[in-house]
Design a protein around this motif. Structure first.
Motif, PDB file in Angstrom:
ATOM      1  N   TYR A 136    -105.691  34.558 -35.654  1.00  0.00           N
ATOM      2  CA  TYR A 136    -105.813  35.823 -34.919  1.00  0.00           C
ATOM      3  C   TYR A 136    -107.255  36.235 -34.642  1.00  0.00           C
ATOM      4  CZ  TYR A 136    -100.819  36.374 -35.210  1.00  0.00           C
ATOM      5  OH  TYR A 136     -99.470  36.180 -35.067  1.00  0.00           O
ATOM      6  N   THR A 159    -106.345  42.487 -36.962  1.00  0.00           N
ATOM      7  CA  THR A 159    -105.103  41.868 -36.503  1.00  0.00           C
ATOM      8  C   THR A 159    -104.500  40.990 -37.602  1.00  0.00           C
ATOM      9  OG1 THR A 159    -105.919  41.897 -34.241  1.00  0.00           O
ATOM     10  CG2 THR A 159    -104.035  40.480 -34.686  1.00  0.00           C
ATOM     11  N   THR A 213    -102.879  43.250 -40.172  1.00  0.00           N
ATOM     12  CA  THR A 213    -101.642  43.816 -39.635  1.00  0.00           C
ATOM     13  C   THR A 213    -100.526  42.780 -39.620  1.00  0.00           C
ATOM     14  OG1 THR A 213    -102.887  45.371 -38.270  1.00  0.00           O
ATOM     15  CG2 THR A 213    -100.609  44.935 -37.613  1.00  0.00           C
ATOM     16  N   MET A 214    -100.832  41.581 -39.165  1.00  0.00           N
ATOM     17  CA  MET A 214     -99.812  40.536 -39.112  1.00  0.00           C
ATOM     18  C   MET A 214     -99.402  40.089 -40.509  1.00  0.00           C
ATOM     19  SD  MET A 214     -98.896  40.283 -36.063  1.00  0.00           S
ATOM     20  CE  MET A 214     -97.870  38.833 -36.193  1.00  0.00           C
TER      21      MET A 214
END
Length: 126
Positions: A72, A77, A80-81
């Motif tokens: 990512y 990000t 979050t993922m």
């Protein structure tokens, strides 16, 4: 290396119903939350380590995080993922474990502490 799914040191949890149930739950949750993401991560994880994403989660979660981060390209990000795919379903299944604490342990390469935390919550539910 500490492992919840086998290996040299495993706290007696290989083939454990609680670990397998958690693993299955996380996989199902992640597959529905972000369709296709687990498949992509499995390809990347197998290429880098020979293990799939779920195996890395329960053996070397910091390595899995690094693979997510490299895919990512930025920490926001990736965080979050990683939360969406792995930590949120663990917290939901184990009821009470803190997502931010787990993420901190993973990002600081404290795999043994992460796995012991999961083990503690699994034992408390037996």
């Amino acid at each position: 290396m500490v492992s919840l799914i086998g290996g040299r040191e495993n706290w007696g949890l290989p083939q454990n119903h609680g670990v397998q149930s958690l693993r299955d739950y996380v996989y199902g949750y992640a597959s529905k939350a972000v369709p296709g993401a687990i498949h992509i991560l499995n390809v990347l994880c197998r290429s880098a380590t020979g293990l799939d994403a779920m195996s890395l989660l329960f053996t070397s979660p910091s390595r899995l995080y690094q693979i997510v981060l490299s895919f990512y390209k930025n920490a926001f990000t990736a965080d979050t993922m990683f939360k969406t795919l792995f930590l949120n379903p663990i917290a939901k299944h184990l009821r009470g474990v803190d997502v931010d604490e787990m993420l901190h342990l993973v990002k600081t390469c404290r795999d043994d502490e992460f796995l012991k935390l999961i083990e503690k919550y699994l034992k408390s539910q037996q």
